[in-house]
Enzyme design. Structure first.
Site, PDB file in Angstrom:
ATOM      1  N   LYS A 230       3.221   5.314   9.271  1.00  0.00           N
ATOM      2  CA  LYS A 230       3.792   3.985   9.514  1.00  0.00           C
ATOM      3  C   LYS A 230       5.324   4.072   9.508  1.00  0.00           C
ATOM      4  O   LYS A 230       5.985   3.606  10.407  1.00  0.00           O
ATOM      5  CB  LYS A 230       3.284   3.036   8.432  1.00  0.00           C
ATOM      6  CG  LYS A 230       3.757   1.614   8.579  1.00  0.00           C
ATOM      7  CD  LYS A 230       3.067   0.727   7.563  1.00  0.00           C
ATOM      8  CE  LYS A 230       3.758  -0.622   7.504  1.00  0.00           C
ATOM      9  NZ  LYS A 230       3.163  -1.535   6.531  1.00  0.00           N
ATOM     10  N   GLU A 236       5.409  14.389   3.069  1.00  0.00           N
ATOM     11  CA  GLU A 236       4.272  15.262   3.372  1.00  0.00           C
ATOM     12  C   GLU A 236       4.030  15.330   4.877  1.00  0.00           C
ATOM     13  O   GLU A 236       3.863  16.410   5.462  1.00  0.00           O
ATOM     14  CB  GLU A 236       2.987  14.737   2.695  1.00  0.00           C
ATOM     15  CG  GLU A 236       2.978  14.812   1.176  1.00  0.00           C
ATOM     16  CD  GLU A 236       3.542  13.568   0.517  1.00  0.00           C
ATOM     17  OE1 GLU A 236       4.339  12.840   1.171  1.00  0.00           O
ATOM     18  OE2 GLU A 236       3.205  13.324  -0.658  1.00  0.00           O
ATOM     19  N   GLY A 291      -0.580   0.110   5.016  1.00  0.00           N
ATOM     20  CA  GLY A 291      -1.127   1.449   5.252  1.00  0.00           C
ATOM     21  C   GLY A 291      -2.614   1.523   4.947  1.00  0.00           C
ATOM     22  O   GLY A 291      -3.405   2.053   5.730  1.00  0.00           O
ATOM     23  N   ARG A 292      -3.018   0.977   3.815  1.00  0.00           N
ATOM     24  CA  ARG A 292      -4.438   1.097   3.411  1.00  0.00           C
ATOM     25  C   ARG A 292      -5.332   0.111   4.147  1.00  0.00           C
ATOM     26  O   ARG A 292      -6.537   0.082   3.919  1.00  0.00           O
ATOM     27  CB  ARG A 292      -4.552   0.941   1.888  1.00  0.00           C
ATOM     28  CG  ARG A 292      -3.930  -0.335   1.336  1.00  0.00           C
ATOM     29  CD  ARG A 292      -3.733  -0.237  -0.173  1.00  0.00           C
ATOM     30  NE  ARG A 292      -3.038  -1.386  -0.740  1.00  0.00           N
ATOM     31  CZ  ARG A 292      -1.716  -1.504  -0.848  1.00  0.00           C
ATOM     32  NH1 ARG A 292      -0.929  -0.535  -0.394  1.00  0.00           N
ATOM     33  NH2 ARG A 292      -1.172  -2.561  -1.398  1.00  0.00           N
ATOM     34  N   GLU A 377      -4.471   0.977  -5.005  1.00  0.00           N
ATOM     35  CA  GLU A 377      -3.093   0.749  -4.581  1.00  0.00           C
ATOM     36  C   GLU A 377      -2.877  -0.761  -4.397  1.00  0.00           C
ATOM     37  O   GLU A 377      -1.779  -1.267  -4.558  1.00  0.00           O
ATOM     38  CB  GLU A 377      -2.777   1.511  -3.281  1.00  0.00           C
ATOM     39  CG  GLU A 377      -1.296   1.801  -3.106  1.00  0.00           C
ATOM     40  CD  GLU A 377      -0.971   2.715  -1.931  1.00  0.00           C
ATOM     41  OE1 GLU A 377      -1.154   2.281  -0.773  1.00  0.00           O
ATOM     42  OE2 GLU A 377      -0.524   3.857  -2.154  1.00  0.00           O
ATOM     43  N   HIS A 408     -26.920  14.461 -10.311  1.00  0.00           N
ATOM     44  CA  HIS A 408     -26.995  15.743 -11.014  1.00  0.00           C
ATOM     45  C   HIS A 408     -25.639  16.128 -11.583  1.00  0.00           C
ATOM     46  O   HIS A 408     -25.386  17.291 -11.886  1.00  0.00           O
ATOM     47  CB  HIS A 408     -27.517  16.818 -10.060  1.00  0.00           C
ATOM     48  CG  HIS A 408     -28.898  16.500  -9.569  1.00  0.00           C
ATOM     49  ND1 HIS A 408     -30.029  16.923 -10.226  1.00  0.00           N
ATOM     50  CD2 HIS A 408     -29.326  15.734  -8.540  1.00  0.00           C
ATOM     51  CE1 HIS A 408     -31.106  16.468  -9.591  1.00  0.00           C
ATOM     52  NE2 HIS A 408     -30.697  15.730  -8.566  1.00  0.00           N
ATOM     53  N   LYS A 528       8.295   9.708  -5.675  1.00  0.00           N
ATOM     54  CA  LYS A 528       8.795  10.290  -4.416  1.00  0.00           C
ATOM     55  C   LYS A 528      10.276  10.623  -4.550  1.00  0.00           C
ATOM     56  O   LYS A 528      10.732  11.694  -4.128  1.00  0.00           O
ATOM     57  CB  LYS A 528       8.631   9.293  -3.259  1.00  0.00           C
ATOM     58  CG  LYS A 528       7.211   8.982  -2.860  1.00  0.00           C
ATOM     59  CD  LYS A 528       7.222   8.036  -1.655  1.00  0.00           C
ATOM     60  CE  LYS A 528       5.859   7.453  -1.381  1.00  0.00           C
ATOM     61  NZ  LYS A 528       5.864   6.420  -0.345  1.00  0.00           N
TER      62      LYS A 528
HETATM   63  O1  F6P Z   1       2.782   6.514  -0.921  1.00  0.00           O
HETATM   64  C1  F6P Z   1       1.999   5.434  -0.601  1.00  0.00           C
HETATM   65  C2  F6P Z   1       2.077   5.091   0.850  1.00  0.00           C
HETATM   66  O2  F6P Z   1       3.201   4.328   1.098  1.00  0.00           O
HETATM   67  C3  F6P Z   1       0.815   4.372   1.281  1.00  0.00           C
HETATM   68  O3  F6P Z   1       0.833   3.032   1.033  1.00  0.00           O
HETATM   69  C4  F6P Z   1       0.731   4.737   2.713  1.00  0.00           C
HETATM   70  O4  F6P Z   1      -0.564   4.539   3.183  1.00  0.00           O
HETATM   71  C5  F6P Z   1       1.136   6.185   2.663  1.00  0.00           C
HETATM   72  O5  F6P Z   1       2.136   6.233   1.680  1.00  0.00           O
HETATM   73  C6  F6P Z   1       1.608   6.792   3.951  1.00  0.00           C
HETATM   74  O6  F6P Z   1       2.724   6.152   4.474  1.00  0.00           O
HETATM   75  P1  F6P Z   1       3.169   6.367   5.968  1.00  0.00           P
HETATM   76  O7  F6P Z   1       2.071   5.908   6.854  1.00  0.00           O
HETATM   77  O8  F6P Z   1       4.408   5.537   6.144  1.00  0.00           O
HETATM   78  O9  F6P Z   1       3.455   7.829   6.166  1.00  0.00           O
END
Ligand code: F6P
Length: 565
Positions: A230, A236, A291-292, A377, A408, A528
């Site tokens: 987003k 990452e 995002g979620r 979240e 199990h 972060k």
């Molecule tokens: O770290 C949490 C978050 O902001 C989530 O809410 C989001 O889904 C994820 O990181 C990834 O964010 P982006 O889509 O901006 O890379």
């Protein structure tokens, strides 16, 4: 079951200050719905599900609601109609349905980010419209969907080719959090509907192992990367996207036309261009999609490529059907409203800190992980919308695994541990694969576990089986673990959409009761920032900020020593 407002909250402040309360006054101070529920927790909540079922067998058919193809049986919850009525009255008192309407209207209910919350617009049909800030968001949504469909068709048909002219056979989604969990979950869930000639992979972790393992057997000439973020700033994702570009160039040569192997899904066109992806190959969404809550936006591009545009439409239709149910069903028959209220009852009044999600469906293997972000979240918050501290516990911990594997493993703790863990047992009536009578075995296990959660086995029953006295305590099953059984006819894209929307609105309902902002996530930011500050310390031995804690400084030193730095 009536949606009652019989319990009128009348606060003591309305009485004459310092005045003595007469008996009549005292009668007038009706308890709040919260207090009523606290009282019911000491009666109904302190009883047993076994008793509830024995004394009132018809609850097994009464405490069942249906909507958008999903059937919720909550007869094994520790509730009766008086509890449900009080919960519905609490929802009315806390304005849950007004807040729902505000969300569907596009009001800025995410107050800390000053944003609308409009994932429901992502699945509105093309012929509808929703004007927010003078823009028809449904039109915009379908504009992007149309571009996604054209692109997905090109990839699926082999029309989209890579640098060497070879068709794309591998699609790698690079994203994390909401830009990963929804796409992975949906791909796994709908694998049976996917094009088996395409290989789909998902890379999320900044741990280099993730991308190395994802790419190790892929041919770069046949590989397309979807960089899904987003913000397009997430450490990452941007790091993995860079590694993917290096891998591609290593495989195809430095002069390779990487644009043919990269597309982006983002709200941030500038950053996409900066990375070197042609914005003509960018699929956008909007800051009103959290995002979620984004798996049905352009973030679902990998899903659409896997299952095809028609099935993706079906997925959206399932989401929309549950949205409409949430919007229009009467409160006492409203699935997400009831599920959200039951989660509040279990968390706040029965004091259950966790919820087990137990899908009896192997294709839902990543559903619990997906729900962890969606629920935790969203509702892992400690202040209300106005910044004041919450007055009760908020979001519970969600966890789980598909049945029967979990049986199990951790079910022992659910059955005989010291905490009461409510569960959602989810299954589909029709299997996608009829292998002998295995589906009946699967569902028998689901129903058996639900029964044992609810009823357990008393000492008398255990002894009556001839168990030696010294072993009886070890074999007693306390039961009384609240359990919802959720049944859907068959795992289809439509069914998955309605199931996910059910949980989205369940989370919404609980968050509205608690008066929190279910759509921000400030708690993830500090880590972060600190990680970014620590990278140069690990690499170059920078001393770090003078305010840095001694434990971190010492850990950094030990790591550096271990790496011979
Ligand atoms: O770290 C949490 C978050 O902001 C989530 O809410 C989001 O889904 C994820 O990181 C990834 O964010 P982006 O889509 O901006 O890379």
């Amino acid at each position: 079951m009536a949606f009652i407002g019989t319990l009128v909250e009348e606060c003591a402040a309305s009485l004459p200050v310092g005045g003595d309360r007469t008996g009549k006054d005292r009668e007038r101070i009706a308890v709040s719905n919260w207090d009523t529920l606290s009282g019911l927790a000491g009666t109904v909540g302190a009883g047993t599900i076994r008793d509830l079922l024995e004394k009132d067998p018809s609850r097994a058919t009464r405490l069942v609601v249906e909507g958008a193809g999903v059937t919720l049986d909550f007869s094994r919850q520790r509730v009766d109609e008086s509890v449900v009525d009080a919960l519905l009255a609490l929802a009315q008192e806390r304005g849950v349905l007004d807040r729902r309407d505000a969300m569907f209207r596009g009001d800025r209910i995410n107050v800390t980010e000053d944003r609308s919350v409009l994932h429901v617009a992502l699945r509105m049909p093309k012929d509808e419209s929703l004007i927010v800030d003078d823009v028809d968001v449904v039109r915009e949504v379908h504009g992007v969907l149309d571009r996604m469909k054209a692109f997905a068709d090109r990839v699926r048909s082999g029309d989209w080719v890579g640098h060497t002219g070879q068709r794309i056979r591998n699609v790698v989604n690079i994203g994390i959090g909401g830009s990963d969990l929804g796409p992975v979950m949906a791909y796994e869930a709908l694998r049976d509907y996917s094009d088996r000639d395409l290989t789909l992979r998902f890379v999320s972790n900044v741990d280099g192992t993730d991308i190395v393992e994802a790419l190790h057997d892929l041919d770069p000439a046949e590989t397309l990367f979807i960089v899904a973020s987003k913000t397009f700033t997430t450490l990452e994702t941007m790091t993995n996207a860079g590694a993917a570009r290096d891998w591609l160039k290593k495989g195809l040569g430095d002069d390779a036309d990487v644009a043919k192997h990269f597309v982006a899904v983002s709200t941030n066109a500038d950053k996409v261009a900066e990375f070197g992806i042609d914005t003509a190959n960018m699929f956008g969404f909007w800051n009103w999609v959290g995002g979620r809550y984004s798996m049905d936006s352009a973030i679902g591009l990998s899903t659409m490529i896997a299952i095809g545009p028609d099935d993706f439409d079906d997925l959206l239709a399932g989401f929309h059907a549950m949205d409409q149910h949430f919007l229009t069903a009467p409160p006492a028959a409203n699935l997400p409203l009831l599920m959200g209220l039951l989660s509040v009852w279990n968390r706040n009044f029965l004091d259950c800190p966790t919820v087990a999600v137990l899908p009896y469906e192997q294709y839902l293997v990543r559903f619990p992980a997906y729900l962890q972000q969606l629920t935790m979240e969203s509702n892992g918050k400690r202040v209300r919308l106005d910044g004041t501290p919450v007055e009760s516990e908020t979001g519970p911990i969600y966890w789980g695994e598909p049945g029967t594997n979990g049986q199990h493993s951790f079910y022992q703790l659910i059955h005989q541990g010291t905490s009461t863990i409510p569960s959602d047992v989810i299954f589909f009536a029709e299997p996608l694969h009829e292998v002998g009578d295995q589906h009946d075995m699967l569902i028998a296990n689901a129903l058996a576990q639900a029964a044992v959660f609810a009823l357990g086995r008393t000492a008398e029953e255990v002894a009556a089986d001839g168990v030696p006295a010294e072993l009886v305590p070890h074999k007693v099953m306390p039961g009384n673990r609240p359990c919802s059984v959720i049944m859907v006819q068959k795992l289809t894209p439509f069914a998955l959409g309605s199931l996910v929307a059910l949980y989205e609105h369940t989370v919404f309902t609980a968050g509205a009761i608690w008066g929190i902002d279910s759509f921000d996530q400030w708690g993830v930011e500090l880590g972060k920032v600190m990680a970014a500050a620590l990278i140069p310390q690990l690499q170059d031995g920078d001393a770090g900020a003078p305010t840095q804690d001694s434990a971190t400084t010492s850990s950094v030193a030990r790591y550096r020593a271990a790496r011979g730095r």
